[in-house]
Design an enzyme around this catalytic site. Structure first.
Site, PDB file in Angstrom:
ATOM      1  NE  ARG A   1      -2.616   0.749   3.506  1.00  0.00           N
ATOM      2  CZ  ARG A   1      -1.968   1.512   4.402  1.00  0.00           C
ATOM      3  NH1 ARG A   1      -1.653   2.754   4.123  1.00  0.00           N
ATOM      4  NH2 ARG A   1      -1.643   1.017   5.579  1.00  0.00           N
TER       5      ARG A   1
ATOM      6  CE1 TYR B   1     -13.550   8.582 -18.855  1.00  0.00           C
ATOM      7  CE2 TYR B   1     -12.718   9.091 -16.663  1.00  0.00           C
ATOM      8  CZ  TYR B   1     -13.357   8.233 -17.536  1.00  0.00           C
ATOM      9  OH  TYR B   1     -13.809   7.023 -17.085  1.00  0.00           O
TER      10      TYR B   1
ATOM     11  CG  ASP C   1      -6.025  12.826 -18.239  1.00  0.00           C
ATOM     12  OD1 ASP C   1      -5.264  12.125 -18.935  1.00  0.00           O
ATOM     13  OD2 ASP C   1      -7.072  12.391 -17.723  1.00  0.00           O
TER      14      ASP C   1
ATOM     15  CE  LYS D   1      -9.015   4.494 -20.979  1.00  0.00           C
ATOM     16  NZ  LYS D   1      -9.373   4.164 -19.625  1.00  0.00           N
TER      17      LYS D   1
HETATM   18  N1  PLP Z   1      -8.467  10.182 -18.057  1.00  0.00           N
HETATM   19  C1  PLP Z   1      -8.900   9.930 -19.293  1.00  0.00           C
HETATM   20  C2  PLP Z   1      -8.597  10.921 -20.385  1.00  0.00           C
HETATM   21  C3  PLP Z   1      -9.629   8.775 -19.582  1.00  0.00           C
HETATM   22  O1  PLP Z   1     -10.063   8.550 -20.825  1.00  0.00           O
HETATM   23  C4  PLP Z   1      -9.915   7.869 -18.522  1.00  0.00           C
HETATM   24  C5  PLP Z   1     -10.693   6.643 -18.759  1.00  0.00           C
HETATM   25  O2  PLP Z   1     -11.250   6.439 -19.813  1.00  0.00           O
HETATM   26  C6  PLP Z   1      -9.449   8.178 -17.232  1.00  0.00           C
HETATM   27  C7  PLP Z   1      -8.723   9.326 -17.029  1.00  0.00           C
HETATM   28  C8  PLP Z   1      -9.736   7.252 -16.072  1.00  0.00           C
HETATM   29  O3  PLP Z   1      -8.932   6.116 -16.170  1.00  0.00           O
HETATM   30  P1  PLP Z   1      -9.249   4.703 -15.468  1.00  0.00           P
HETATM   31  O4  PLP Z   1     -10.415   4.093 -16.175  1.00  0.00           O
HETATM   32  O5  PLP Z   1      -7.973   3.952 -15.619  1.00  0.00           O
HETATM   33  O6  PLP Z   1      -9.573   4.995 -14.044  1.00  0.00           O
END
Ligand code: PLP
Length: 386
Positions: free
Chosen positions: A51, A105, A177, A202
């Site tokens: 953790r 997102y 992001d 991703k």
């Molecule tokens: N940021 C973006 C641009 C995303 O497309 C996503 C998920 O699709 C996330 C964050 C969140 O990621 P996770 O599904 O791994 O929690």
């Protein structure tokens, strides 16, 4: 030992690898142990425990991720949303405010709109392409500015250079992001961003077989986020660390192929009579083309588009395709297709979605590693069949 001047491909393979190799193992072994024998550590945070995100699998990943984004430090987490939430909760507290891009997102948008107000954290949304309007959103309580490199799902590219400069000028923490671009196409620290966050689910992993997240950037901030992570508990399991580590090694070859393939598919779609518009910053016709060309090494493996027949045509098109799998997520080796209104952005209110330009018929395609010609001919047969 990796030297700073080595290429990204070399860093992906060699940065962060244990030296000497563990029992000579060429591939980083999985340390499936929750705890480690006490070795005289002086503080709780030096004790090794999953953790606390400090097992050998975590440490190797942290060094590799920091190297590939030319940053000081990195930290992996249990998901992209864990990375977004833990990072924001570290830099902003009750009574303070965040400035954020208006089209984010869906999960992040919900976190800011639904959860943060309960913690007395307010968000002021900004048009990321229009720096002239940002000053009026700034308050004495504003602590950070949060944007996406390429917005999901409309593939917009904000004035990222101006975001980093604005943050510096006003003492804000700048957070981006970088999931859609990946470190292959864009390295935020080089433009002056304090932190980048990723859904490692991703492109970083690239095989649609784990959920993971990461934050990369200034060492002082990453170490504060690590303390918060220890309290929130969203650590990445060592087996998922191993899969993320393995996926990272092929990141550059995957993303470069996906950049090229996606551009060809975007050009094909744009020329079809059934298609109303294509959103892809690599297209010369895109309003984001010049900015993407200046900032990025490639425009990513995702595009979105609308058909003249709207929602009905979109559903028929997706049904007729034989290669892309109809599923949420992106950045994997299989092409994935989805309608964001029913997946990534389903949590947004309908009028918020419409205001953000996400119609019910909008289709998002994440291009995988299939032959480009096969994907184009699959799209062609599906278009003719609707
Ligand atoms: N940021 C973006 C641009 C995303 O497309 C996503 C998920 O699709 C996330 C964050 C969140 O990621 P996770 O599904 O791994 O929690």
């Amino acid at each position: 030992m990796v030297k700073a001047e080595q290429g990204l491909e070399t860093q992906l393979i060699h940065a962060g690898e244990p030296s000497p190799r563990i029992e000579g193992a060429v591939s980083m072994p999985i340390f499936q142990s929750s705890t480690y024998e006490y070795g005289g550590e002086g503080s709780y945070h030096d004790i090794r425990y999953i953790r606390l995100n400090n097992t050998p699998n975590h440490q190797a990943l942290h060094a590799k991720l920091a190297a590939i984004e030319s940053a000081e430090a990195a930290l992996v987490m249990a998901s992209g949303m864990a990375a977004v939430a833990t990072t924001l909760l570290t830099v902003i507290g009750a009574g303070e405010r965040l400035m954020a891009q208006d089209c984010l997102y869906g999960g992040t948008h919900d976190l800011l709109r639904v959860e943060f107000p309960r913690l007395s954290i307010a968000t002021d949304f900004i048009d990321c392409t229009n720096p002239a309007n940002w000053r009026e959103q700034l308050t004495p309580q504003t602590r950070a500015i949060y944007v996406e490199t390429i917005s999901n799902p409309l593939m917009e590219v904000g004035d990222l250079r101006a975001v980093a400069e604005f943050a510096r000028a006003h003492g804000l923490v700048s957070i981006i992001d970088n999931t859609f671009a990946s470190p292959v196409n864009f390295r935020p620290a080089e433009l002056g961003f304090d932190l980048s966050v990723h859904s490692g689910t991703k492109y970083l992993n690239g095989h649609s077989d784990i959920v993971a997240g990461a934050v990369i950037g200034r060492a002082d901030l990453v170490s504060q986020i690590n303390l918060m992570l220890g309290h929130l508990g969203a650590a990445l399991d060592p087996h998922a660390c191993f899969l993320l580590h393995r996926g990272l090694k092929t990141l550059a070859v995957r993303v470069r192929y996906q950049n090229e393939s996606t551009l060809k598919i975007a050009q094909f779609l744009e020329a079809q009579p059934e298609v109303a518009r294509v959103h892809y910053p690599g297209l010369a016709s895109s309003p984001n083309y010049r900015r993407a060309a200046e900032l990025f090494e490639g425009s990513s493996g995702c595009l979105s588009f609308e058909l003249k027949g709207g929602l009905e045509a979109a559903e028929a098109f997706i049904r007729k395709l034989t290669l892309p799998i109809c599923a949420p997520s992106l950045g994997g080796v299989e092409s994935l297709i989805t309608r964001p209104a029913t997946t990534s952005h389903a949590g947004m209110l309908r009028d918020e979605r419409e205001k953000a330009g996400i119609s019910d018929g909008l289709i998002r395609l994440s291009v995988g590693l299939e032959a480009t010609a096969d994907l184009i001919s699959d799209c062609e047969q599906a278009l003719r069949a609707i």
